[in-house]
Design an enzyme around this catalytic site. Structure first.
Site, PDB file in Angstrom:
ATOM      1  N   ASP A  95      33.541  40.679  40.759  1.00  0.00           N
ATOM      2  CA  ASP A  95      34.107  39.384  40.310  1.00  0.00           C
ATOM      3  C   ASP A  95      33.467  38.258  41.012  1.00  0.00           C
ATOM      4  O   ASP A  95      32.617  38.183  41.854  1.00  0.00           O
ATOM      5  CB  ASP A  95      35.567  39.713  41.092  1.00  0.00           C
ATOM      6  CG  ASP A  95      36.433  40.692  40.548  1.00  0.00           C
ATOM      7  OD1 ASP A  95      36.374  40.726  39.270  1.00  0.00           O
ATOM      8  OD2 ASP A  95      37.277  41.227  41.088  1.00  0.00           O
ATOM      9  N   ARG A 153      40.827  43.032  22.276  1.00  0.00           N
ATOM     10  CA  ARG A 153      41.667  41.944  22.730  1.00  0.00           C
ATOM     11  C   ARG A 153      41.514  40.646  21.898  1.00  0.00           C
ATOM     12  O   ARG A 153      40.346  40.462  21.283  1.00  0.00           O
ATOM     13  CB  ARG A 153      41.738  41.613  24.327  1.00  0.00           C
ATOM     14  CG  ARG A 153      40.378  41.058  24.579  1.00  0.00           C
ATOM     15  CD  ARG A 153      40.520  40.888  26.179  1.00  0.00           C
ATOM     16  NE  ARG A 153      39.166  40.289  26.716  1.00  0.00           N
ATOM     17  CZ  ARG A 153      39.258  39.910  28.014  1.00  0.00           C
ATOM     18  NH1 ARG A 153      40.229  40.003  28.935  1.00  0.00           N
ATOM     19  NH2 ARG A 153      38.037  39.449  28.518  1.00  0.00           N
ATOM     20  N   ARG A 170      27.371  47.734  28.489  1.00  0.00           N
ATOM     21  CA  ARG A 170      28.242  47.441  27.414  1.00  0.00           C
ATOM     22  C   ARG A 170      27.911  45.976  27.087  1.00  0.00           C
ATOM     23  O   ARG A 170      27.752  44.964  27.916  1.00  0.00           O
ATOM     24  CB  ARG A 170      29.598  47.769  27.690  1.00  0.00           C
ATOM     25  CG  ARG A 170      29.875  49.149  28.007  1.00  0.00           C
ATOM     26  CD  ARG A 170      29.452  50.037  26.449  1.00  0.00           C
ATOM     27  NE  ARG A 170      30.812  49.962  25.500  1.00  0.00           N
ATOM     28  CZ  ARG A 170      30.773  50.238  24.125  1.00  0.00           C
ATOM     29  NH1 ARG A 170      29.453  51.182  23.975  1.00  0.00           N
ATOM     30  NH2 ARG A 170      31.737  50.226  23.458  1.00  0.00           N
ATOM     31  N   TYR A 173      29.527  45.793  38.573  1.00  0.00           N
ATOM     32  CA  TYR A 173      30.669  44.679  38.194  1.00  0.00           C
ATOM     33  C   TYR A 173      31.044  44.189  39.293  1.00  0.00           C
ATOM     34  O   TYR A 173      31.851  44.659  40.294  1.00  0.00           O
ATOM     35  CB  TYR A 173      31.727  45.446  37.360  1.00  0.00           C
ATOM     36  CG  TYR A 173      32.713  44.571  36.852  1.00  0.00           C
ATOM     37  CD1 TYR A 173      32.430  43.921  35.754  1.00  0.00           C
ATOM     38  CD2 TYR A 173      33.855  44.112  37.576  1.00  0.00           C
ATOM     39  CE1 TYR A 173      33.425  42.799  35.188  1.00  0.00           C
ATOM     40  CE2 TYR A 173      34.660  43.335  37.120  1.00  0.00           C
ATOM     41  CZ  TYR A 173      34.520  42.796  35.979  1.00  0.00           C
ATOM     42  OH  TYR A 173      35.503  41.760  35.511  1.00  0.00           O
ATOM     43  N   ARG A 175      41.426  50.832  39.976  1.00  0.00           N
ATOM     44  CA  ARG A 175      41.324  49.223  40.170  1.00  0.00           C
ATOM     45  C   ARG A 175      42.524  48.484  39.346  1.00  0.00           C
ATOM     46  O   ARG A 175      42.493  47.359  39.626  1.00  0.00           O
ATOM     47  CB  ARG A 175      39.999  48.673  39.557  1.00  0.00           C
ATOM     48  CG  ARG A 175      38.789  48.978  40.664  1.00  0.00           C
ATOM     49  CD  ARG A 175      37.727  48.279  40.353  1.00  0.00           C
ATOM     50  NE  ARG A 175      37.093  48.285  38.606  1.00  0.00           N
ATOM     51  CZ  ARG A 175      36.288  49.185  38.420  1.00  0.00           C
ATOM     52  NH1 ARG A 175      35.673  49.723  39.242  1.00  0.00           N
ATOM     53  NH2 ARG A 175      35.972  48.900  37.150  1.00  0.00           N
ATOM     54  N   GLU A 186      37.651  40.160  20.643  1.00  0.00           N
ATOM     55  CA  GLU A 186      36.466  40.795  21.315  1.00  0.00           C
ATOM     56  C   GLU A 186      36.339  42.209  20.860  1.00  0.00           C
ATOM     57  O   GLU A 186      37.327  42.949  20.705  1.00  0.00           O
ATOM     58  CB  GLU A 186      36.858  40.757  22.886  1.00  0.00           C
ATOM     59  CG  GLU A 186      36.550  39.702  23.412  1.00  0.00           C
ATOM     60  CD  GLU A 186      36.513  39.868  24.965  1.00  0.00           C
ATOM     61  OE1 GLU A 186      36.615  40.992  25.521  1.00  0.00           O
ATOM     62  OE2 GLU A 186      36.878  38.774  25.744  1.00  0.00           O
ATOM     63  N   ARG A 205      52.849  48.731  38.641  1.00  0.00           N
ATOM     64  CA  ARG A 205      53.940  48.126  39.411  1.00  0.00           C
ATOM     65  C   ARG A 205      55.227  48.605  39.166  1.00  0.00           C
ATOM     66  O   ARG A 205      55.627  48.609  38.053  1.00  0.00           O
ATOM     67  CB  ARG A 205      53.578  46.678  39.510  1.00  0.00           C
ATOM     68  CG  ARG A 205      52.422  46.037  39.880  1.00  0.00           C
ATOM     69  CD  ARG A 205      52.446  44.678  39.748  1.00  0.00           C
ATOM     70  NE  ARG A 205      50.979  43.972  40.411  1.00  0.00           N
ATOM     71  CZ  ARG A 205      50.484  43.266  39.852  1.00  0.00           C
ATOM     72  NH1 ARG A 205      51.100  42.425  38.836  1.00  0.00           N
ATOM     73  NH2 ARG A 205      49.391  42.827  40.131  1.00  0.00           N
TER      74      ARG A 205
END
Length: 370
Positions: free
Chosen positions: A349, A278, A248, A347, A172, A299, A176
């Protein structure tokens, strides 16, 4: 019908609105003191910054119908998610792209040169069918980039070794061979100008919808309902009779400062000796606003306890077996529709959550007619 919706997050709100517009009487309950679930946003009284209370949410989709739907209830501002990573004392751009590769290896390669370099000198070509996250990473980018950007972050985020996680997790994440550092590639990307909570409040603002906050679900709530929509934890609906599905959760260390703390919205910390994953600086999620002070979150990811907020379903072998058992129970439960991230243990979006909620409206109506 009289329909009870448990949960005032995106799933519950969108389904409630769609069903209300079809003429059904909707009651929405939520145990929290606010709507919007983990998308909840609020103004920091100290700084004026719009804070993503449960962590940042960037709306991105290729689904034009979903994009049109959310724009009915909020004014979306253009936003591109450009993540940075502090690795080995240096700052790099994520996702891994041509700039990241050239900077990391001290080169100035063109796209095809970089692709050939990674394939010939870095990627582990002995791995023909990657089965784990680690194998997928080593085959895709090689040991150097994996150790720098992916290994430590993954260990902290998931609390287990990357060779125990499925390869699909890494599939996922984009790699690039150009200089595009926009994390998402969808046509429509943005953030509501006044935050997600105001948007969800607008979705729920309908004469056929009655909302009750600070109201944990109890069996008596369903007594007068002809149908129930459950967006809470799937195992919680069945009182965890088969055991708890693994999640989690996140802890946030909030701090404020003058000026600009890190110069970007998201800075990843993949080094294994840094305990947090992060740092998010929330005023950068609203670049159309100007604030003299700033709000940041460090976090920390850890195993989710019984009283914690579940964020990420683990979905390893043990959880998948337990999930099948709960799905079988759900399939035999009449008069209840299970939706959303928690209700389906996936999960999701935000755009997929909304799409599935819109599609569920027709299924509920058809089931009632049958």
């Amino acid at each position: 019908m009289k329909i009870l919706i448990v949960g005032a997050g995106l799933s519950g709100a969108v389904l409630g609105r769609s069903l209300a517009e079809d003429g059904h009487q909707i009651t929405v309950i939520d145990s929290r003191p606010h709507v919007a679930g983990n998308c909840h946003t609020e103004r920091c009284p100290e700084t004026g910054v719009m804070v993503h209370v449960y962590g940042p949410h960037i709306f991105h989709t290729d689904d034009a119908e979903v994009w049109d739907f959310v724009n009915r209830y909020a004014r979306f501002m253009p936003y591109r998610n450009r993540v940075k990573s502090m690795a080995g004392g240096m700052v790099y751009a994520l996702p891994i792209n041509l700039h990241t590769i050239n900077q990391f290896f001290g080169k100035a390669m063109r796209p095809e040169e970089a692709r050939a370099f990674i394939e010939e000198f870095e990627a582990d070509r002995s791995i023909r069918d990657p089965q784990s996250f680690e194998e997928q990473a080593l085959r895709l980018v090689g040991r150097g980039l994996y150790d720098a950007f992916l290994r430590g972050y993954t260990e902290k985020q998931w609390g287990c070794a990357p060779d125990t996680l499925p390869a699909s997790i890494l599939k996922r994440l984009p790699v690039r061979f150009d200089y595009d550092d926009n994390y998402f590639a969808h046509r429509f990307q943005g953030i509501p100008a006044e935050g997600y909570t105001e948007m969800v409040e607008a979705i729920l603002d309908h004469p056929m919808i009655d909302v009750h906050l600070n109201t944990p679900y109890a069996p008596h709530h369903a007594m007068r309902a002809e149908h129930m929509v459950w967006s809470g934890p799937l195992d919680g609906f069945f009182d965890y009779r088969l055991g708890r599905l693994g999640y989690r959760t996140l802890d946030f260390e909030r701090f404020t400062a003058d000026g600009d703390w890190q110069g970007c919205a998201v800075m990843n910390y993949p080094d294994r000796d840094v305990p947090w994953t992060r740092v998010t600086e929330h005023k950068h999620f609203a670049p159309w606003e100007v604030h003299e002070r700033t709000v940041c979150y460090r976090e920390f990811s850890r195993a989710c306890g019984a009283e914690d907020i579940p964020y990420y379903p683990i979905r390893l072998v043990e959880e998948k077996a337990l999930l099948k058992a709960y799905e079988a129970l759900a399939a035999r439960t009449e008069g209840v529709t299970f939706v959303g991230r928690l209700g389906t243990y996936r999960y999701l979006d935000m755009d997929v959550t909304i799409r599935e909620a819109l599609d569920a409206t027709a299924k509920i109506t058809a089931r009632r007619a049958a």
